[in-house]
Write an enzyme that holds these catalytic residues in place. Sequence first.
Site, PDB file in Angstrom:
ATOM      1  N   LYS A 222       5.638   3.027  -1.302  1.00  0.00           N
ATOM      2  CA  LYS A 222       5.552   4.463  -1.018  1.00  0.00           C
ATOM      3  C   LYS A 222       5.027   5.244  -2.222  1.00  0.00           C
ATOM      4  O   LYS A 222       4.132   6.088  -2.102  1.00  0.00           O
ATOM      5  CB  LYS A 222       6.918   4.993  -0.585  1.00  0.00           C
ATOM      6  CG  LYS A 222       6.906   6.472  -0.200  1.00  0.00           C
ATOM      7  CD  LYS A 222       7.583   7.321  -1.245  1.00  0.00           C
ATOM      8  CE  LYS A 222       7.487   8.793  -0.875  1.00  0.00           C
ATOM      9  NZ  LYS A 222       8.198   9.642  -1.830  1.00  0.00           N
ATOM     10  N   VAL A 223       5.557   4.949  -3.416  1.00  0.00           N
ATOM     11  CA  VAL A 223       5.092   5.638  -4.625  1.00  0.00           C
ATOM     12  C   VAL A 223       3.627   5.292  -4.898  1.00  0.00           C
ATOM     13  O   VAL A 223       2.835   6.155  -5.270  1.00  0.00           O
ATOM     14  CB  VAL A 223       6.003   5.306  -5.831  1.00  0.00           C
ATOM     15  CG1 VAL A 223       5.386   5.766  -7.142  1.00  0.00           C
ATOM     16  CG2 VAL A 223       7.374   5.952  -5.643  1.00  0.00           C
TER      17      VAL A 223
END
Length: 292
Positions: A222-223
């Site tokens: 996600k990051v």
Amino acid sequence: MDFKYVEEFDGGIVIKGVRNFNLSHIFDCGQCFRWNRQENGNYIGVAFGRVIELEKREEDVVIYNTTEEDFENIWVEYFDLYRDYSSIKEILGEDELLKKSVEFGDGIRILKQEPFEITLSFIISANNRIPMIKKAIDNISKKWGKPMEYKGHTYYTFPSIDDLANCTIDELSDCGTGFRAKYIRNTIDDILSDKIDLEYIKGLNDDECHIALQNLSGVGPKVADCIMLFSMQKYSAFPVDVWVKRAMQHFYLAPDVSLKKIREFGRNKFKEFSGFAQQYLFYYARENNIKL
């Protein structure tokens, strides 16, 4: 192109005839942490070593504390103003379920931010709330950045890799980064030792970029998606956080789907416009507090 022309005045510029540009949509859709709404509805922010203030006046956008030269060299790209967002919204709006989100956040633009700043910012964002993320980034900037004055207030640039070369885990932790302090220190070390080269990663194709970013300490799928979407212009990225998960479940999917499957579903569905779709979905879900 989403503007007509630019006029300079003493103390700033006016971007005339701007389309698809809403201040709160842009700055409150989870992509940036150094912009703050003022009492009059303007936003003041720090980017690329500058502090500027934005005001929306009907079809025009005023940028204070800048020049036409800086607009041409920095802000026209930063605000992605050469892109026609109407055509993107038209394509995404063909999906009846997504159309509601597109219309709700119709003034969103994806900022082209600085990769090092965004990398550290989104490492800080992991399992964190936006007010706490903003506070930690402000603390880091105050401690290691350079001061700038605007309207009687002091603002600070985000520190460069060299500014942070000697920072300690304890100092980073004291800034409010918590358990992420060691990830930030490891990332700084990897960049300084040339183990990680963000410009090289930015030049990779989207899938390679996503994999390479996960070699950074504290960076998961996600990051990595956030970094590549908000600072590396990889628009097939589809960051899945709690709000996007809720939106995708609300509009498209059964509730028990994993984040990885939601990411794959989103990328397959929205293809090269996945990042734009994600921003419309995130903003809609969070602003409307969608629950399952």
